[in-house]
Design an enzyme around this catalytic site. Structure first.
Site, PDB file in Angstrom:
ATOM      1  N   LYS A 175     -37.696 -13.620  30.090  1.00 17.74           N
ATOM      2  CA  LYS A 175     -37.306 -14.615  29.094  1.00 17.74           C
ATOM      3  C   LYS A 175     -37.578 -14.080  27.685  1.00 17.74           C
ATOM      4  CE  LYS A 175     -40.164 -17.153  31.277  1.00 17.74           C
ATOM      5  NZ  LYS A 175     -41.076 -18.229  31.708  1.00 17.74           N
ATOM      6  N   THR A 207     -42.608 -27.368  22.830  1.00 22.72           N
ATOM      7  CA  THR A 207     -42.146 -26.471  23.896  1.00 22.72           C
ATOM      8  C   THR A 207     -43.220 -26.274  24.964  1.00 22.72           C
ATOM      9  OG1 THR A 207     -42.904 -24.601  22.587  1.00 22.72           O
ATOM     10  CG2 THR A 207     -40.572 -25.188  22.388  1.00 22.72           C
ATOM     11  N   GLY A 209     -44.929 -26.267  28.277  1.00 20.65           N
ATOM     12  CA  GLY A 209     -44.471 -26.392  29.659  1.00 20.65           C
ATOM     13  C   GLY A 209     -43.052 -25.909  29.914  1.00 20.65           C
ATOM     14  N   THR A 210     -42.450 -25.234  28.950  1.00 23.32           N
ATOM     15  CA  THR A 210     -41.063 -24.772  29.159  1.00 23.32           C
ATOM     16  C   THR A 210     -40.982 -23.770  30.310  1.00 23.32           C
ATOM     17  OG1 THR A 210     -41.487 -23.295  27.304  1.00 23.32           O
ATOM     18  CG2 THR A 210     -40.050 -25.156  26.881  1.00 23.32           C
ATOM     19  N   GLY A 211     -41.983 -22.874  30.404  1.00 21.98           N
ATOM     20  CA  GLY A 211     -41.937 -21.858  31.464  1.00 21.98           C
ATOM     21  C   GLY A 211     -42.054 -22.486  32.842  1.00 21.98           C
ATOM     22  N   CYS A 212     -43.002 -23.413  32.997  1.00 24.36           N
ATOM     23  CA  CYS A 212     -43.184 -24.099  34.282  1.00 24.36           C
ATOM     24  C   CYS A 212     -41.915 -24.858  34.645  1.00 24.36           C
ATOM     25  CB  CYS A 212     -44.331 -25.123  34.206  1.00 24.36           C
ATOM     26  SG  CYS A 212     -45.840 -24.507  33.469  1.00 24.36           S
TER      27      CYS A 212
HETATM   28  N1  PLP Z   1     -51.314 -25.500  31.957  1.00 24.81           N
HETATM   29  C1  PLP Z   1     -50.974 -25.207  33.194  1.00 24.81           C
HETATM   30  C2  PLP Z   1     -51.734 -25.818  34.313  1.00 24.81           C
HETATM   31  C3  PLP Z   1     -49.910 -24.335  33.429  1.00 24.81           C
HETATM   32  O1  PLP Z   1     -49.570 -24.007  34.677  1.00 24.81           O
HETATM   33  C4  PLP Z   1     -49.194 -23.797  32.348  1.00 24.81           C
HETATM   34  C5  PLP Z   1     -48.043 -22.973  32.635  1.00 24.81           C
HETATM   35  O2  PLP Z   1     -47.700 -22.002  32.107  1.00 24.81           O
HETATM   36  C6  PLP Z   1     -49.618 -24.085  31.058  1.00 24.81           C
HETATM   37  C7  PLP Z   1     -50.661 -24.956  30.902  1.00 24.81           C
HETATM   38  C8  PLP Z   1     -49.003 -23.434  29.873  1.00 24.81           C
HETATM   39  O3  PLP Z   1     -48.066 -24.157  29.266  1.00 24.81           O
HETATM   40  P1  PLP Z   1     -47.570 -23.712  27.831  1.00 24.81           P
HETATM   41  O4  PLP Z   1     -47.814 -22.249  27.678  1.00 24.81           O
HETATM   42  O5  PLP Z   1     -46.113 -24.001  27.871  1.00 24.81           O
HETATM   43  O6  PLP Z   1     -48.310 -24.521  26.841  1.00 24.81           O
END
Ligand code: PLP
Length: 267
Positions: A175, A207, A209-212
């Site tokens: 990505k 943004t 949680g975009t990856g999850c």
């Molecule tokens: N918290 C958990 C439990 C996750 O699995 C993730 C996934 O990447 C994140 C936080 C991170 O989210 P972000 O990097 O989008 O804030």
């Protein structure tokens, strides 16, 4: 409802990322989500304030009882936290989940900077999980950490994708959201060749949680029998719309609107 996805990942109390985002995204794709929780995070839009790890044996028990009864058409891996959990998950997937496609989101660091994977575990991800992955979905920093390649643009994305395929991943989506520029390019490399998905960057801090969300929406598509290319393009469209409709909650990186593709609710 079509397609069963078993998500093996961590909980985000803030509801924007992790297991909570996974369940919402899979539900929005009209698929069924089951979960094996690897860790609880005390988290909000500002950051991760605490992590409570689940013992590896209990992660395995959750996986075993779900697979032996409900079954799964795709397995999505998110935050696995420690080498011991990764080893335990890799073992049970090899024995109890042979033949089920696996989408691996190699979660390492949250947007706020908190580590969600012990540094020592990066080698374990490479050795144990990449060979099991039907698709792996790193962002640019994760691709660099896993492969050692420098990922500053499409050439670097290409090199990292080739390295991850050489390490055993069936397909790789590198990505581009962490790279600079008004256009975002995500590079998909599979046995069928390369596709670059392009789109304009949305100017927002919401943004989280975009990856999850992207990886889970792709996993739902795979569970529903969509070709990989179509599962990725539908998931990208969904994440784009969910970012555009973000509700603006919290003082930090706010959550998406996971319900953006559901009906208005007026009935
Ligand atoms: N918290 C958990 C439990 C996750 O699995 C993730 C996934 O990447 C994140 C936080 C991170 O989210 P972000 O990097 O989008 O804030």
């Amino acid at each position: 409802m079509i397609g069963r996805v078993l998500v093996i990942a961590g909980s985000d109390s803030g509801g924007g990322a992790g297991i909570q985002a996974d369940i919402k995204a899979i539900t929005a794709m009209n698929a069924f989500a089951a979960t094996a929780i690897t860790a609880l995070t005390a988290q909000n839009t500002v950051g991760v304030h605490g992590v409570f790890s689940v013992p590896p044996e209990f992660v395995v028990q959750q996986i075993r009882v779900v697979l032996s009864d409900i079954g799964a058409d795709c397995i999505k891996l998110g935050m696995l936290a420690t080498p011991a959990v990764i080893d335990a998950v890799a073992d049970i997937l090899a024995s109890d989940a042979a033949g089920i496609p696996v989408v691996l989101d190699p979660v390492m660091v949250a947007k706020g900077g908190a580590r969600l994977l012990e540094p020592a575990a990066q080698q374990t991800v490479m050795a144990r999980l990449i060979p099991l992955a039907t698709l792996v979905t790193p962002n640019a920093p994760e691709a660099e950490a896993l492969t050692g390649a420098t990922v500053h643009g499409l050439d670097g994305q290409r090199a990292a994708a080739a390295a991850l395929r050489a390490a055993g991943a069936g397909a790789v989506l590198i990505k581009g959201g962490h790279l600079p520029g008004d256009q975002i390019s995500d590079l998909l490399l599979s046995a069928d060749g390369e596709t670059v998905f392009e789109g304009p960057r949305l100017a927002t801090r919401h943004t989280h949680g975009t990856g999850c969300t992207l990886a889970s929406a792709i996993a739902a598509g795979i569970a529903q029998g969509l070709p990989l290319h179509r599962a990725v393009s539908r998931a990208r469209d969904y994440v784009r719309d969910a970012i555009a409709a973000a509700p603006g909650f919290g003082a930090g990186h706010g959550p998406l609107d996971h319900a953006v593709w559901l009906s208005s609710g007026a009935s």
